[in-house]
Scaffold this active site. Structure first.
Site, PDB file in Angstrom:
ATOM      1  N   GLU A 132       0.591  -1.455   0.158  1.00  0.00           N
ATOM      2  CA  GLU A 132      -0.639   0.022   0.099  1.00  0.00           C
ATOM      3  C   GLU A 132       0.655   1.388  -0.233  1.00  0.00           C
ATOM      4  OE1 GLU A 132      -2.899   0.324   3.154  1.00  0.00           O
ATOM      5  OE2 GLU A 132      -3.764   1.972   2.548  1.00  0.00           O
ATOM      6  N   GLY A 272       2.601   2.514  11.099  1.00  0.00           N
ATOM      7  CA  GLY A 272       2.733   1.613  12.334  1.00  0.00           C
ATOM      8  C   GLY A 272       2.514   0.307  11.979  1.00  0.00           C
ATOM      9  N   ALA A 273       1.252  -0.069  11.202  1.00  0.00           N
ATOM     10  CA  ALA A 273       0.983  -1.323  10.832  1.00  0.00           C
ATOM     11  C   ALA A 273       0.059  -1.746   9.579  1.00  0.00           C
ATOM     12  CB  ALA A 273       0.774  -2.003  12.063  1.00  0.00           C
ATOM     13  N   MET A 274      -0.057  -2.857   8.719  1.00  0.00           N
ATOM     14  CA  MET A 274      -0.089  -2.700   7.540  1.00  0.00           C
ATOM     15  C   MET A 274      -1.097  -3.832   7.767  1.00  0.00           C
ATOM     16  SD  MET A 274      -0.207  -1.404   4.767  1.00  0.00           S
ATOM     17  CE  MET A 274      -1.917  -3.023   3.781  1.00  0.00           C
ATOM     18  N   GLU A 275      -2.223  -4.155   7.114  1.00  0.00           N
ATOM     19  CA  GLU A 275      -3.312  -5.207   6.338  1.00  0.00           C
ATOM     20  C   GLU A 275      -3.360  -6.121   6.598  1.00  0.00           C
ATOM     21  OE1 GLU A 275      -4.225  -1.806   6.183  1.00  0.00           O
ATOM     22  OE2 GLU A 275      -5.294  -1.138   5.029  1.00  0.00           O
ATOM     23  N   ASN A 276      -2.485  -6.313   5.119  1.00  0.00           N
ATOM     24  CA  ASN A 276      -2.002  -7.600   4.284  1.00  0.00           C
ATOM     25  C   ASN A 276      -3.007  -8.480   5.279  1.00  0.00           C
ATOM     26  OD1 ASN A 276      -0.111  -5.878   3.364  1.00  0.00           O
ATOM     27  ND2 ASN A 276       0.992  -6.229   5.219  1.00  0.00           N
ATOM     28  N   HIS A 308      -6.631  -2.403  15.195  1.00  0.00           N
ATOM     29  CA  HIS A 308      -6.969  -1.492  13.767  1.00  0.00           C
ATOM     30  C   HIS A 308      -6.950  -2.204  12.389  1.00  0.00           C
ATOM     31  CE1 HIS A 308      -6.618   1.944  11.356  1.00  0.00           C
ATOM     32  NE2 HIS A 308      -5.832   1.460  10.370  1.00  0.00           N
ATOM     33  N   GLU A 309      -5.641  -2.608  12.112  1.00  0.00           N
ATOM     34  CA  GLU A 309      -5.406  -3.740  11.545  1.00  0.00           C
ATOM     35  C   GLU A 309      -6.525  -5.060  11.669  1.00  0.00           C
ATOM     36  OE1 GLU A 309      -3.300  -2.187   9.502  1.00  0.00           O
ATOM     37  OE2 GLU A 309      -2.250  -0.378  10.696  1.00  0.00           O
ATOM     38  N   GLU A 331      -9.826   4.077   6.171  1.00  0.00           N
ATOM     39  CA  GLU A 331      -8.998   4.983   7.390  1.00  0.00           C
ATOM     40  C   GLU A 331     -10.238   5.580   8.144  1.00  0.00           C
ATOM     41  OE1 GLU A 331      -6.380   2.861   7.988  1.00  0.00           O
ATOM     42  OE2 GLU A 331      -5.511   2.247   5.991  1.00  0.00           O
TER      43      GLU A 331
HETATM   44  N1  TRP Z   1      -3.497   0.648   5.579  1.00  0.00           N
HETATM   45  C1  TRP Z   1      -2.201   1.281   6.933  1.00  0.00           C
HETATM   46  C2  TRP Z   1      -3.351   1.343   7.917  1.00  0.00           C
HETATM   47  O1  TRP Z   1      -3.600   0.686   8.643  1.00  0.00           O
HETATM   48  C3  TRP Z   1      -1.752   2.108   6.727  1.00  0.00           C
HETATM   49  C4  TRP Z   1       0.169   2.462   6.102  1.00  0.00           C
HETATM   50  C5  TRP Z   1       1.519   0.928   5.930  1.00  0.00           C
HETATM   51  C6  TRP Z   1       0.672   2.287   4.698  1.00  0.00           C
HETATM   52  N2  TRP Z   1       2.211   1.333   5.574  1.00  0.00           N
HETATM   53  C7  TRP Z   1       1.984   2.069   4.748  1.00  0.00           C
HETATM   54  C8  TRP Z   1       0.653   3.341   3.854  1.00  0.00           C
HETATM   55  C9  TRP Z   1       2.378   2.159   3.225  1.00  0.00           C
HETATM   56  C10 TRP Z   1       1.003   3.764   2.765  1.00  0.00           C
HETATM   57  C11 TRP Z   1       2.684   3.456   3.032  1.00  0.00           C
HETATM   58  O2  TRP Z   1      -3.319   2.135   8.244  1.00  0.00           O
HETATM   59 ZN    ZN Z   2      -6.191   1.421   8.694  1.00  0.00          ZN
END
Ligand code: TRP
Ligand code: ZN
Length: 881
Positions: A132, A272-276, A308-309, A331
């Site tokens: 993302e 912070g983190a990513m919801e893959n 959140h994730e 978001e």
């Molecule tokens: N979608 C992620 C969230 O939970 C945000 C995010 C994580 C993101 N890594 C990123 C956005 C890198 C842009 C680039 O909010």
């Molecule tokens: Zn998010």
């Protein structure tokens, strides 16, 4: 082959173009499945992508696929080598394709060289991905847009001893050993998804496993992967994950859908983190915690981000965004959901206050600055620049206002309809609002302006009491100032939640059994009349911060103190205290500039004294009441900002409060300083928070006593919260013990980067005029790493954001320092650079001398031959102001 070799180096766009929401068109092609094979090697990873592609447009058009920093090695259509294509700056154009075909693309990428941490990269010794918003195009040529949803399968091949764990989305379907000490694992994700939710991880980890039985009885395997040796810091994240899964079932009726849920913690991560899907990747900051190394705030932060994730699985993954302009669809809604999660598990008011502080200290400034945009932006140059406080936090406020207007029951009916209608689709913010409106019958047509209008609305409130007719009138005028992106503003639909207090501080019934009422302000100016009001009431406005606005009413000190003591809503009590402080802050700035004496009146001190000694108030709330408007927040109170005066006045007022209430702060400190075993539960967290707040006030005026307390507390404490609380007091008061306790901490923790981040933040926020030379020397510190975004944010980011008085030093040294760092970072990690630049572009309302200095630094950036588009967008917008 030869024509592709020249495209290895990254392409620098000279004059990047804006993309517009109004230009959205559905894709000419769809992809139903993509089968990926990764052969992982440090400098040369091979990626094979076989997609089933369908043309959906009427006319025959070429297929354009995005691609960046890729080396194409071969391209096949239906198994046959295909050469009718052109490589272009940002991708590939493929001509004369059939209506339905299998496309095979083979590329090579360099994960080690990738310091931007977007696409496939190495974090320490592990491979990981971040796709993302538009990172998948750095892995292979693809229709990298969120409205193209495909079923992914992924085969990962790597050295078995270095990378025993090979992870991707979905369920594991195969594994086996290969030649040369390599092995493979295959994954299939049954849910179609956009490419931004793709993830891959390869590495050696410690694993914490658990399980969760969903409400329909399915057993879900949970696994948390962390760097070796960190297993003792994983328990809280796992507990938080299970709480999240349970909460989403109970409050939103949403159940998890795969057989496995994995979370991987990495040290090098831009956000912070990513919801893959099924494989979240986290900044280790939001996973790792034990009492010795993490503070109470870290514990709460982990709970919130894990939540959140997880919540994204429905609001983001199952239902995703049609295009990136709709980012707030997922978001804003998911932030709302994680805020509700934290509020249901902890203190609702304390959570609300923290969220409002973020808005007032940072989002309001963003919305008044050169990057001002509606929660659904209309034009974007670099998408990464729009993961903003506006999209996230103001976006969640917009969802919250709908919740206020509909009530919980109808809001949940709206959510159920939203899920029924749009599951498996890529949709728009309009679709969400339509579901809410259809399910509730509440007219939201005017309300939708919140999605297209930027800027913080101002609401001016006046009142009139008529004792003869016993009627009370409240008149509201709303106004939104023009912003950089939008000159003309319209009235918004603003929910105003109010309570009226009578002379005795009791709330007046506004409807049978109800002490509050939500007024719908929809016009530029509007009056509401209340009948049978027997005495002149004190209006308590915007209870719970019912709208993200700045509001003004000419309260007397006595009225604010009444609200502080008697309002039903704890947020309003806190907010009245803030207003009282702000009132004298403004008055004292005037006094200072007129050469008059500054004051904090006795009525103010007495009011806050009664808060401090309260036996009934939550200690955490008391602590928040004494967390007065920050320097950043204070700037929002002025049309013309005097940086130096605000710093002086704020310092004077805090010292005055410390002096006047000294004995009580000592008493408070001692009373709450008796905890035994560490528990990160809500009651103990509240006590530690108040105790350490009291210590910080003592440190302002009684250095000797504070020095003693700080030293003792560090010697006796069993947790990071108290250790850091003591260090913070030493730092604020520049106490005699400061240098020693900082060095001791360094010696104890220098090998733990996450812990040292707290130390770097303290160093960067030291209230001393030579802080900058100090910071510069810390670039050489054994724990510092310029390439690690967490370290960089702790040292450079904290200086510019939290030590803002010194960042804004009139000699320009702060601006120059930040710009020097941005220049170093520009080519390597533009995403992080573009986040750090924020305070340098928000110069609206500052004095001409500072603006000139800031613009000079921005021009220095603009002159760079390879300025990244991320920075280019912000720099040019700022300079246009
Ligand atoms: N979608 C992620 C969230 O939970 C945000 C995010 C994580 C993101 N890594 C990123 C956005 C890198 C842009 C680039 O909010
Ligand atoms: Zn998010």
């Amino acid at each position: 082959m030869s024509q592709t070799d020249s495209l290895v180096e990254e392409v620098v766009e000279k004059n990047p173009q804006e993309k517009h929401l109004s230009d959205y068109r559905p894709s000419d092609y769809t992809i139903s499945t993509i089968d990926l094979v990764f052969d992982l090697f440090d400098e040369k990873t091979k990626v094979q992508a076989i997609s089933q592609v369908e043309r959906v447009s009427e006319s025959v058009t070429p297929l354009f696929l995005f691609g960046e920093a890729l080396t194409l090695t071969s391209l096949l259509v239906d198994g046959v080598n295909f050469t009718d294509y052109q490589l272009v700056e940002d991708g590939i154009v493929i001509n004369n394709l059939p209506a339905s075909f299998k496309l095979e693309i083979n590329t090579e990428i360099d994960p080690v060289k990738n310091q931007a941490f977007e696409g496939l990269y190495k974090s320490g010794s592990a491979f990981c991905t971040q796709c993302e918003a538009e990172g998948f195009r750095r892995i292979t040529y693809y229709l990298d847009r969120p409205d193209v949803l495909a079923k992914f399968s992924t085969k990962v091949i790597a050295d078995k001893s270095l990378y025993p764990f090979l992870l991707s989305n979905g369920n594991q379907v195969d594994q086996g050993d290969l030649e040369n000490g390599r092995h493979f694992v295959s994954w299939v994700d049954p849910f179609p998804k956009p490419a931004y939710l793709f993830a891959l991880v390869a590495g050696d980890f410690d694993v914490l496993e658990d399980n969760f039985v969903t409400k329909s009885g399915r057993d879900v395997k949970l696994a948390l992967f962390v760097d070796k040796g960190n297993l003792d810091k994983t328990q809280h994240a796992m507990v938080s994950l299970k709480k999240s899964m349970k909460w989403d079932e109970e409050r939103f009726n949403l159940e998890y859908d795969l057989d496995i849920y994995m979370v991987v913690a990495v040290d090098f991560f831009n956000m912070g983190a990513m919801e893959n899907k099924g494989l979240n990747i986290f900044n280790s900051k939001y996973v790792l915690a034990n009492p010795q190394s993490a503070t109470d705030q870290d514990y709460l932060g982990i709970e919130a981000v894990i939540g959140h994730e997880y919540f994204h699985n429905w609001t983001g993954n199952r239902i995703t965004c049609r295009d990136w302009f709709q980012l707030s669809l997922k978001e804003g809604l998911t932030v709302f959901r994680d805020q509700e999660f934290s509020s249901d598990l902890g203190s609702r008011s304390v959570n609300r206050i923290a969220n409002v502080m973020t808005l007032r200290d940072h989002q309001f400034a963003e919305d008044a600055g050169p990057m001002s945009h509606p929660i659904r932006p209309e034009s974007v140059m670099e998408m990464n620049n729009f993961y903003t406080l506006t999209v996230y936090e103001k976006g969640s406020e917009v969802i919250r206002m709908m919740h206020t207007l509909l009530g919980e029951e109808k809001f949940q009916q709206g959510m159920q309809l939203y899920v029924e209608r749009f599951d498996g689709q890529a949709v728009t913010c309009d679709d969400f609002v339509a579901a809410m409106q259809d399910a509730s019958g509440v007219d939201l047509s005017l309300f939708k302006r919140w999605y297209s209008q930027s800027g913080t609305p101002q609401v001016f409130v006046t009142d009139h009491y008529n004792s003869d007719s016993q009627t009370y009138q409240l008149t509201f005028k709303q106004k939104t100032l023009p912003t950089a992106n939008q000159k003309k503003k319209l009235p918004l639909h603003i929910p105003v939640d109010i309570e009226l207090l009578d002379v005795n501080g009791n709330s007046i019934e506004l409807a049978p059994g109800k002490t509050n009422r939500v007024l719908s302000l929809t016009q530029k100016e509007q009056t509401f009349v209340f009948e049978k009001i027997t005495t002149r009431p004190v209006p308590c406005l915007f209870r719970g911060f019912s709208a993200p606005v700045k509001y003004q009413y000419s309260y007397t000190d006595e009225q604010l103190l009444d609200i502080m003591s008697f309002a039903t809503d704890e947020f309003s009590r806190w907010d009245a205290g803030q207003s009282l402080f702000n009132k004298y802050l403004i008055q004292n700035v005037k006094a200072l500039n007129a050469g008059k004496e500054m004051t904090v009146p006795i009525i103010f001190i007495d009011g806050f004294k009664s808060i401090l000694v309260s036996e009934t108030l939550d200690p955490s709330l008391i602590s928040d009441m004494f967390t007065f408007t920050s320097e950043n927040g204070a700037r929002e109170l002025f049309d013309q900002v005097d940086v130096d005066a605000i710093n002086k006045v704020r310092g004077f007022m805090l010292n005055e409060i410390s002096t006047q209430l000294h004995e009580l702060f000592v008493d408070t400190y001692l009373r709450h300083n008796q905890l035994k075993a560490y528990q990160p539960d809500i009651d103990d967290i509240a006590k530690r928070k108040l105790k350490n707040l009291a210590l910080s006030f003592i440190a302002r005026v009684d250095k000797e006593l504070a020095d003693k307390y700080v030293t003792e507390q560090i010697a006796s404490c069993n947790n990071m919260t108290d250790h850091l609380g003591a260090l913070n007091a030493a730092n604020i008061g520049l106490l005699p013990c400061r240098a020693t306790v900082m060095q001791d901490f360094d010696d104890k923790w220098f090998e733990n980067g996450l812990v040292m981040d707290k130390w770097f933040v303290l160093q960067a926020s030291m209230p001393s005029d030579d802080v900058l030379s100090h910071i510069e020397s810390l670039f050489e510190h054994r724990s510092f790493d310029f390439n690690n975004p967490n370290r960089l944010r702790s040292l450079v980011g904290a200086f510019a954001q939290t030590n803002s008085y010194r960042f804004h030093n009139i000699d320009g040294s702060g601006y120059k320092f930040l710009t020097d760092q941005l220049i170093k970072l520009n080519s390597q990690n533009p995403q992080v650079a573009s986040r750090l630049i924020t305070p340098l572009i928000q110069f609206n309302r500052l004095d001409a001398a500072r603006i000139k200095l800031m613009k000079a630094e921005l021009n220095r950036l603009l002159a760079l031959p390879d300025l990244a588009v991320d920075l280019y967008e912000k720099v040019t917008k700022a300079l246009a102001q």
